[in-house]
Enzyme design. Sequence first.
Site, PDB file in Angstrom:
ATOM      1  N   ARG A  85       0.972  -1.252  -0.042  1.00  0.00           N
ATOM      2  CA  ARG A  85       0.259   0.166  -0.067  1.00  0.00           C
ATOM      3  C   ARG A  85       0.963   1.243  -0.119  1.00  0.00           C
ATOM      4  O   ARG A  85       1.808   1.699   0.940  1.00  0.00           O
ATOM      5  CB  ARG A  85      -0.959   0.246   1.361  1.00  0.00           C
ATOM      6  CG  ARG A  85      -1.762   1.288   1.421  1.00  0.00           C
ATOM      7  CD  ARG A  85      -2.706   1.452   2.570  1.00  0.00           C
ATOM      8  NE  ARG A  85      -3.184   2.672   2.533  1.00  0.00           N
ATOM      9  CZ  ARG A  85      -3.085   3.448   3.840  1.00  0.00           C
ATOM     10  NH1 ARG A  85      -2.204   3.126   4.647  1.00  0.00           N
ATOM     11  NH2 ARG A  85      -3.697   4.648   3.861  1.00  0.00           N
ATOM     12  N   HIS A 129      -2.985  10.912   0.548  1.00  0.00           N
ATOM     13  CA  HIS A 129      -2.679  10.768   1.720  1.00  0.00           C
ATOM     14  C   HIS A 129      -1.993  12.103   2.166  1.00  0.00           C
ATOM     15  O   HIS A 129      -0.791  12.035   2.246  1.00  0.00           O
ATOM     16  CB  HIS A 129      -1.543   9.748   1.819  1.00  0.00           C
ATOM     17  CG  HIS A 129      -1.330   8.883   3.220  1.00  0.00           C
ATOM     18  ND1 HIS A 129      -1.445   7.691   3.594  1.00  0.00           N
ATOM     19  CD2 HIS A 129      -0.871   9.517   4.233  1.00  0.00           C
ATOM     20  CE1 HIS A 129      -1.090   7.530   4.794  1.00  0.00           C
ATOM     21  NE2 HIS A 129      -0.693   8.527   5.256  1.00  0.00           N
ATOM     22  N   GLU A 174      -7.542   8.607   6.204  1.00  0.00           N
ATOM     23  CA  GLU A 174      -7.742   9.272   7.437  1.00  0.00           C
ATOM     24  C   GLU A 174      -8.261  10.726   7.041  1.00  0.00           C
ATOM     25  O   GLU A 174      -7.779  11.539   7.664  1.00  0.00           O
ATOM     26  CB  GLU A 174      -6.542   9.187   8.473  1.00  0.00           C
ATOM     27  CG  GLU A 174      -6.170   7.651   8.680  1.00  0.00           C
ATOM     28  CD  GLU A 174      -4.984   7.891   9.712  1.00  0.00           C
ATOM     29  OE1 GLU A 174      -4.434   8.929   9.924  1.00  0.00           O
ATOM     30  OE2 GLU A 174      -4.747   6.719  10.406  1.00  0.00           O
ATOM     31  N   ASN A 305      -7.405   1.986   9.841  1.00  0.00           N
ATOM     32  CA  ASN A 305      -5.936   2.076  10.623  1.00  0.00           C
ATOM     33  C   ASN A 305      -6.176   2.245  12.322  1.00  0.00           C
ATOM     34  O   ASN A 305      -7.085   2.830  12.692  1.00  0.00           O
ATOM     35  CB  ASN A 305      -5.412   3.417  10.353  1.00  0.00           C
ATOM     36  CG  ASN A 305      -5.043   3.622   8.872  1.00  0.00           C
ATOM     37  OD1 ASN A 305      -5.017   2.554   8.108  1.00  0.00           O
ATOM     38  ND2 ASN A 305      -4.531   4.827   8.217  1.00  0.00           N
ATOM     39  N   TYR A 307      -4.258   2.335  16.203  1.00  0.00           N
ATOM     40  CA  TYR A 307      -3.099   2.428  16.753  1.00  0.00           C
ATOM     41  C   TYR A 307      -3.317   2.436  18.260  1.00  0.00           C
ATOM     42  O   TYR A 307      -2.631   1.907  18.829  1.00  0.00           O
ATOM     43  CB  TYR A 307      -2.308   3.931  16.348  1.00  0.00           C
ATOM     44  CG  TYR A 307      -1.721   3.825  15.158  1.00  0.00           C
ATOM     45  CD1 TYR A 307      -0.470   3.365  14.822  1.00  0.00           C
ATOM     46  CD2 TYR A 307      -2.195   4.184  14.096  1.00  0.00           C
ATOM     47  CE1 TYR A 307       0.102   3.115  13.548  1.00  0.00           C
ATOM     48  CE2 TYR A 307      -1.896   4.132  12.586  1.00  0.00           C
ATOM     49  CZ  TYR A 307      -0.496   3.926  12.597  1.00  0.00           C
ATOM     50  OH  TYR A 307       0.017   3.622  11.276  1.00  0.00           O
ATOM     51  N   GLU A 376      -3.477   0.060   8.312  1.00  0.00           N
ATOM     52  CA  GLU A 376      -2.042   0.438   9.067  1.00  0.00           C
ATOM     53  C   GLU A 376      -2.247  -0.069  10.564  1.00  0.00           C
ATOM     54  O   GLU A 376      -3.342   0.073  11.305  1.00  0.00           O
ATOM     55  CB  GLU A 376      -1.902   2.021   9.198  1.00  0.00           C
ATOM     56  CG  GLU A 376      -1.705   2.709   7.786  1.00  0.00           C
ATOM     57  CD  GLU A 376      -1.514   4.395   8.080  1.00  0.00           C
ATOM     58  OE1 GLU A 376      -1.124   4.850   9.291  1.00  0.00           O
ATOM     59  OE2 GLU A 376      -1.602   5.097   7.021  1.00  0.00           O
TER      60      GLU A 376
END
Length: 478
Positions: A85, A129, A174, A305, A307, A376
């Site tokens: 990606r 992005h 995002e 994504n 985290y 991610e």
Amino acid sequence: MTGLATGDDGALGFPEGFTWGASTAAYQIEGAVVEDGRGPSVWDTFSHTPGKVRGGDTGDIACDSYHRYREDVALLASLGLTSYRFSLSWPRIQPGGRGPVNQRGLDYYRALLDELAAHGIAAVVTIYHWDLPQELQDEGGWAVRGTAERFAEYAALAAGALGDRVARWITLNEPQVVSTNGYRNGDHAPGLRDAGAASAATHHLLLGHGLAVRALRDAGAAEVGITLDMHPVRVLGGPVAEGGSGALEQGRLIIDAAANGLYLEPVLHGRYPEHAPATLLPPAALIADGDLEMISAPLDFLGVNYYSPIFLRAGDPADLRRNEQPARCQVPGVVEYQPEELERTPMGWLVDPSGLHQVLVDVSRQAPGLPLYVTENGCAAEDYVNPDGEVNDVERIRYLHTHLEAAARAIKDGANLAGYFVWSLLDNFEWGWGYQKRFGIVFVDFGTQRRIPKASAAFYANVVRANAIPLLPASWPL
Ligand code: FCB
């Protein structure tokens, strides 16, 4: 690892055909910012503005992947990855954000795609992005509707020129971060602190996504999706103040709407979330007839994504305790909290793999049948090359191990997860943090551009080869 279906050797397996990949983004790795006709982006402007990026770092050279893409594709291949990606730099393809293509920019991506194909690696391409052409920012950026229209034109050009080599298209990465950090807090490009511009940007980003989905489909694109950052909002047990449990649930609903629902609900269901704070919602005057239908056009997959989660507990915002901070929902009796027992990465982000499990199961419940990809997941660590020339990033191995385990458990609990992409292949330009934060499974010596696969790269390659997570040895250091 209790209660999980495991192989003979105790390894936890993934479904056959599971996609394994790594992620990067154009401005974070390419460098070559004035080569072959590329125009400036908001991140060039921002990083060259004194005081905006730590240490004055810029993406001018980054990982020099513009020149070293062959080496980087070889790295992907050596790890056995089946997917890569990466993102397209809009100002490389349309230097001013509109009008005819810059052929030399497209040639670079064509060469990269050819190289990937030669190694049998599927391309997953993020169209945006965060590197908006500066000329479009000068006209208002995402705060104006025209940017959404320009974005769809650019997506159509990209798909027309490169589509035959692209397995999956991701419209945006995002959008929440673009609006919040770029337009509301100002710690990302374009560095605005303007609540009105931020809520307008939310709608125009989503509209840009919807218009691009249509443009991509018209151009014959294979699979189309979007990547959203997801932040599970978790409520901690413990003593609850009188009436507090109701307040906590109210706080949870508001923060979940602000952090997740503001993007997820329009995309999945064509509506803005009921519990979102009015200050974050785009004003009705900006929402034209048909916008929400466009935004909620059916997708082939959703990129997630993950985290870190957000924790809430009962508390007094006027009398904060250790590890507490005022809650962004501003509900009386509710505070945000960083549980003491959870580790934090050098970003200050809590490590909580069960948050990944929660997000995947929840989203699959909201969108039954829609394939999900973790596009991610990863962590920063204090990596260094030891005297033997190796980078022994045990923290990252532990992080990946526990998060992959959570992903495998989520699949068993009903999540429709089709693949996982580690962030990131390479140490790179970590936005406002510059080169100070290293997220790669491959170390980059930015002085020489030498790439050194870290211990986590070997760990990840083993996972990919086995399509399963090996047990860590009992002697594991952490
Ligand atoms: C995500 C971004 C990615 C990277 C990671 C650490 O929010 O999409 O570019 O910076 O965080």
